[in-house]
Motif scaffolding. Structure first.
Motif, PDB file in Angstrom:
ATOM      1  N   PHE A 280      29.206  32.697  55.993  1.00  0.00           N
ATOM      2  CA  PHE A 280      27.819  33.022  55.606  1.00  0.00           C
ATOM      3  C   PHE A 280      27.163  31.704  55.934  1.00  0.00           C
ATOM      4  O   PHE A 280      27.539  30.606  56.119  1.00  0.00           O
ATOM      5  N   THR A 281      25.831  31.719  56.330  1.00  0.00           N
ATOM      6  CA  THR A 281      24.771  30.436  56.343  1.00  0.00           C
ATOM      7  C   THR A 281      23.912  30.464  55.361  1.00  0.00           C
ATOM      8  O   THR A 281      23.069  31.263  54.892  1.00  0.00           O
ATOM      9  N   PRO A 282      23.960  29.670  54.470  1.00  0.00           N
ATOM     10  CA  PRO A 282      24.859  28.199  54.452  1.00  0.00           C
ATOM     11  C   PRO A 282      26.223  28.882  53.775  1.00  0.00           C
ATOM     12  O   PRO A 282      26.269  29.856  52.970  1.00  0.00           O
ATOM     13  N   GLN A 283      27.235  28.102  54.010  1.00  0.00           N
ATOM     14  CA  GLN A 283      28.563  28.480  53.426  1.00  0.00           C
ATOM     15  C   GLN A 283      28.538  28.534  51.927  1.00  0.00           C
ATOM     16  O   GLN A 283      28.026  27.562  51.391  1.00  0.00           O
ATOM     17  N   LEU A 284      29.090  29.493  51.325  1.00  0.00           N
ATOM     18  CA  LEU A 284      28.920  29.767  49.983  1.00  0.00           C
ATOM     19  C   LEU A 284      29.885  29.133  48.919  1.00  0.00           C
ATOM     20  O   LEU A 284      31.318  29.357  49.138  1.00  0.00           O
ATOM     21  N   THR A 285      29.352  28.571  47.790  1.00  0.00           N
ATOM     22  CA  THR A 285      29.931  28.037  47.030  1.00  0.00           C
ATOM     23  C   THR A 285      30.471  29.052  46.003  1.00  0.00           C
ATOM     24  O   THR A 285      29.551  29.908  45.474  1.00  0.00           O
ATOM     25  N   THR A 286      31.854  28.957  45.695  1.00  0.00           N
ATOM     26  CA  THR A 286      32.027  30.227  44.806  1.00  0.00           C
ATOM     27  C   THR A 286      33.300  30.004  44.188  1.00  0.00           C
ATOM     28  O   THR A 286      34.172  29.117  44.280  1.00  0.00           O
ATOM     29  N   VAL A 287      33.722  31.072  43.144  1.00  0.00           N
ATOM     30  CA  VAL A 287      35.104  31.041  42.401  1.00  0.00           C
ATOM     31  C   VAL A 287      36.306  31.809  43.245  1.00  0.00           C
ATOM     32  O   VAL A 287      35.783  33.079  43.686  1.00  0.00           O
ATOM     33  N   SER A 288      37.042  31.333  43.809  1.00  0.00           N
ATOM     34  CA  SER A 288      38.281  31.670  44.481  1.00  0.00           C
ATOM     35  C   SER A 288      39.310  32.619  43.568  1.00  0.00           C
ATOM     36  O   SER A 288      39.784  31.823  42.781  1.00  0.00           O
ATOM     37  N   GLN A 289      39.481  34.027  43.792  1.00  0.00           N
ATOM     38  CA  GLN A 289      40.325  34.453  43.000  1.00  0.00           C
ATOM     39  C   GLN A 289      41.832  34.649  43.864  1.00  0.00           C
ATOM     40  O   GLN A 289      41.569  35.286  45.145  1.00  0.00           O
ATOM     41  N   PRO A 290      42.972  34.804  43.539  1.00  0.00           N
ATOM     42  CA  PRO A 290      44.072  34.812  44.194  1.00  0.00           C
ATOM     43  C   PRO A 290      44.298  36.551  44.261  1.00  0.00           C
ATOM     44  O   PRO A 290      45.195  37.150  43.731  1.00  0.00           O
ATOM     45  N   THR A 291      43.580  37.123  45.081  1.00  0.00           N
ATOM     46  CA  THR A 291      43.507  38.421  45.301  1.00  0.00           C
ATOM     47  C   THR A 291      44.917  39.101  45.765  1.00  0.00           C
ATOM     48  O   THR A 291      45.281  40.223  45.159  1.00  0.00           O
ATOM     49  N   PHE A 292      45.283  38.507  46.819  1.00  0.00           N
ATOM     50  CA  PHE A 292      46.716  39.045  47.050  1.00  0.00           C
ATOM     51  C   PHE A 292      47.700  38.999  46.313  1.00  0.00           C
ATOM     52  O   PHE A 292      48.481  40.139  45.959  1.00  0.00           O
ATOM     53  N   ASP A 293      47.636  37.972  45.467  1.00  0.00           N
ATOM     54  CA  ASP A 293      48.748  37.887  44.312  1.00  0.00           C
ATOM     55  C   ASP A 293      48.410  38.823  43.297  1.00  0.00           C
ATOM     56  O   ASP A 293      49.205  39.165  42.493  1.00  0.00           O
ATOM     57  N   ILE A 294      47.316  38.877  42.839  1.00  0.00           N
ATOM     58  CA  ILE A 294      46.664  40.050  41.856  1.00  0.00           C
ATOM     59  C   ILE A 294      47.475  41.243  42.495  1.00  0.00           C
ATOM     60  O   ILE A 294      48.253  41.843  41.549  1.00  0.00           O
ATOM     61  N   GLY A 295      47.145  41.811  43.568  1.00  0.00           N
ATOM     62  CA  GLY A 295      47.611  42.979  43.882  1.00  0.00           C
ATOM     63  C   GLY A 295      49.161  43.093  43.921  1.00  0.00           C
ATOM     64  O   GLY A 295      49.657  44.074  43.522  1.00  0.00           O
ATOM     65  N   GLN A 296      49.874  42.254  44.365  1.00  0.00           N
ATOM     66  CA  GLN A 296      51.157  42.229  44.689  1.00  0.00           C
ATOM     67  C   GLN A 296      51.799  42.135  43.221  1.00  0.00           C
ATOM     68  O   GLN A 296      52.893  43.057  42.785  1.00  0.00           O
ATOM     69  N   LYS A 297      51.282  41.383  42.158  1.00  0.00           N
ATOM     70  CA  LYS A 297      51.840  41.147  40.874  1.00  0.00           C
ATOM     71  C   LYS A 297      51.447  42.456  40.120  1.00  0.00           C
ATOM     72  O   LYS A 297      52.212  42.966  39.295  1.00  0.00           O
ATOM     73  N   SER A 298      50.515  43.061  40.142  1.00  0.00           N
ATOM     74  CA  SER A 298      50.049  44.592  39.743  1.00  0.00           C
ATOM     75  C   SER A 298      51.312  45.691  40.126  1.00  0.00           C
ATOM     76  O   SER A 298      51.789  46.358  39.168  1.00  0.00           O
ATOM     77  N   MET A 299      51.533  45.667  41.398  1.00  0.00           N
ATOM     78  CA  MET A 299      52.576  46.519  41.932  1.00  0.00           C
ATOM     79  C   MET A 299      53.965  46.210  41.497  1.00  0.00           C
ATOM     80  O   MET A 299      54.645  47.102  40.953  1.00  0.00           O
ATOM     81  N   SER A 300      54.149  44.855  41.494  1.00  0.00           N
ATOM     82  CA  SER A 300      55.547  44.688  40.792  1.00  0.00           C
ATOM     83  C   SER A 300      55.655  44.920  39.192  1.00  0.00           C
ATOM     84  O   SER A 300      56.667  45.350  38.830  1.00  0.00           O
ATOM     85  N   LEU A 301      54.658  44.823  38.567  1.00  0.00           N
ATOM     86  CA  LEU A 301      54.736  45.285  37.287  1.00  0.00           C
ATOM     87  C   LEU A 301      54.751  46.830  36.995  1.00  0.00           C
ATOM     88  O   LEU A 301      55.627  47.276  36.362  1.00  0.00           O
ATOM     89  N   LEU A 302      54.104  47.545  37.949  1.00  0.00           N
ATOM     90  CA  LEU A 302      54.245  49.000  37.964  1.00  0.00           C
ATOM     91  C   LEU A 302      55.683  49.324  38.375  1.00  0.00           C
ATOM     92  O   LEU A 302      56.268  50.206  37.785  1.00  0.00           O
ATOM     93  N   LEU A 303      56.365  48.573  39.188  1.00  0.00           N
ATOM     94  CA  LEU A 303      57.765  49.036  39.689  1.00  0.00           C
ATOM     95  C   LEU A 303      58.493  48.754  38.354  1.00  0.00           C
ATOM     96  O   LEU A 303      59.672  49.532  38.201  1.00  0.00           O
ATOM     97  N   ASP A 304      58.329  47.847  37.561  1.00  0.00           N
ATOM     98  CA  ASP A 304      59.307  47.466  36.403  1.00  0.00           C
ATOM     99  C   ASP A 304      59.052  48.454  35.441  1.00  0.00           C
ATOM    100  O   ASP A 304      60.095  49.033  34.881  1.00  0.00           O
ATOM    101  N   LEU A 305      57.806  49.037  35.366  1.00  0.00           N
ATOM    102  CA  LEU A 305      57.654  50.292  34.488  1.00  0.00           C
ATOM    103  C   LEU A 305      58.401  51.508  34.783  1.00  0.00           C
ATOM    104  O   LEU A 305      58.738  52.134  33.777  1.00  0.00           O
ATOM    105  N   LEU A 306      58.194  51.584  36.334  1.00  0.00           N
ATOM    106  CA  LEU A 306      58.955  52.770  36.732  1.00  0.00           C
ATOM    107  C   LEU A 306      60.589  52.785  36.688  1.00  0.00           C
ATOM    108  O   LEU A 306      61.015  53.806  36.597  1.00  0.00           O
ATOM    109  N   ASN A 307      61.072  51.517  36.647  1.00  0.00           N
ATOM    110  CA  ASN A 307      62.280  51.361  36.636  1.00  0.00           C
ATOM    111  C   ASN A 307      62.787  50.988  35.214  1.00  0.00           C
ATOM    112  O   ASN A 307      64.003  50.539  35.016  1.00  0.00           O
ATOM    113  N   LYS A 308      62.043  51.387  34.311  1.00  0.00           N
ATOM    114  CA  LYS A 308      62.194  51.231  32.794  1.00  0.00           C
ATOM    115  C   LYS A 308      62.911  49.640  32.565  1.00  0.00           C
ATOM    116  O   LYS A 308      63.455  49.722  31.429  1.00  0.00           O
ATOM    117  N   LYS A 309      62.335  48.868  33.166  1.00  0.00           N
ATOM    118  CA  LYS A 309      62.766  47.386  32.832  1.00  0.00           C
ATOM    119  C   LYS A 309      61.832  46.936  31.672  1.00  0.00           C
ATOM    120  O   LYS A 309      60.613  47.137  31.596  1.00  0.00           O
TER     121      LYS A 309
END
Length: 342
Positions: A280-309
């Motif tokens: 964007f113009t001007p480039q935006l100062t912002t808070v960066s979230q680890p979005t990919f890691d949030i998605g991957q960790k949430s899927m990992s937790l769901l798999l643990d639940l599904l596998n009764k871990k």
């Protein structure tokens, strides 16, 4: 279309052996396993999903509910979920909670009727007691948003401290009249980011002006419209912290409509660090979230639940980063024109 019998004939094994190979049982010899896999590839055999469900009572499908599928923030969260789901051979269904025909209870019914194995909620904007009750019987994970006081597995950042950090940075740049465009105040994100904003002002003994706190809805249009209201004030702010990047971009466009330069005349910052933030113009100062890691960790937790871990913990708070770019005016204060994470 080839059948499992065709695969068995091609591999010169029994149908039962093919079934055990496809279900990844460890009771089949390496030779027979290889023969079956080669036959599957040669015939382009696709296992029947209904048949698999009848054998295992698992659909190998999960449902993800997104609060607004048009919001680019969620694309990288979905990529994290999808990447791990693909590795574990799970299919992913997506529901958009903002869709006009979205039925709040439909996603819960899909769990109850075993149409999906588990659910990842990227929003907590549902009847909370229903969600809590369902989580006692089904595999559910919350990501991005969260519910306090529950044991539902959750992946997020600390939105209060992140908003406080952003506001403190603006104060450190010598801005004294800082406004905040909040998210919807019925959401935990809107509430927590406002809380962090107020905490930073109060810690530096800066009065919290209620007129400087205006509610948006996370859209570009709301950022634009709310910014018009702020700029019409006699004592207009010298900096604006929007609770997400889309509203910050709308606010910048509104400032330009007033013939104001950002950041020379007014600083504007956001939250989330969506892909467009650095373009964007001007480039935006912002808070960066680890979005990919949030998605991957949430899927990992769901798999643990599904596998009764057993879960060693249920609440996961990931790190966030302050991305300093031109829109905050840091280079005007420090003569440093480079992007820098804090």
């Amino acid at each position: 279309m080839p059948t499992i019998k065709d695969v068995a004939k091609q591999a010169n094994v029994s149908v039962a052996t093919v079934s055990r190979v496809l279900s990844k049982a460890d009771t089949v010899s390496e030779k027979n396993t290889q023969s079956v896999l080669e036959a599957v590839e040669k015939l382009n055999y696709k296992p029947n999903a209904l048949g698999r469900y009848l054998r295992t009572a698992h659909t190998k499908t999960i449902l993800v509910v997104v609060p607004d599928i048009t919001n680019p923030f969620f694309s990288n969260v979905m990529k994290g979920i999808q990447t791990l789901a693909n590795e574990r051979e799970y299919d992913v269904l997506v529901m958009d909670a903002e869709h006009a025909h979205f039925d709040t209870m439909k996603c819960f019914d899909m769990l109850e009727q075993k149409q999906v194995d588990g659910l990842i909620m990227l929003t907590s904007r549902f009847d909370q007691q229903t969600l809590i009750d369902l989580s006692a019987e089904h595999s559910i994970v919350l990501a991005c948003e969260y519910l306090e006081g529950t044991t539902i597995p959750t992946v997020s950042i600390d939105n209060v401290s992140a908003a406080r950090k952003m506001t403190e940075y603006l104060i450190d740049l010598a801005y004294t009249n800082i406004a905040h465009i909040t998210g919807p105040m019925e959401t935990v994100l809107g509430i927590d980011r406002l809380r962090g904003f107020k905490q930073a002002l109060q810690a530096r003994s800066i009065p919290v002006k209620t007129s400087y706190i205006q509610e948006g809805d996370f859209s570009v249009d709301s950022g634009y419209n709310v910014m018009f209201k702020l700029l019409a004030m006699e004592d207009r702010p010298d900096a604006v912290f929007a609770a997400n990047d889309e509203m910050a971009m709308g606010a910048i466009n509104a400032a330009k409509a007033f013939d104001l330069k950002v950041p020379e005349d007014i600083a504007i910052v956001g939250f989330d660090d969506i892909r467009m933030a650095s373009m964007f113009t001007p480039q935006l100062t912002t808070v960066s979230q680890p979005t990919f890691d949030i998605g991957q960790k949430s899927m990992s937790l769901l798999l643990d639940l599904l596998n009764k871990k057993p879960l060693t913990q249920s609440q996961f708070v990931l790190e966030n980063t302050l991305m300093v770019r031109d829109s905050c005016g840091h280079h005007l204060k420090t003569k440093d024109d480079t992007e820098s994470p804090v």
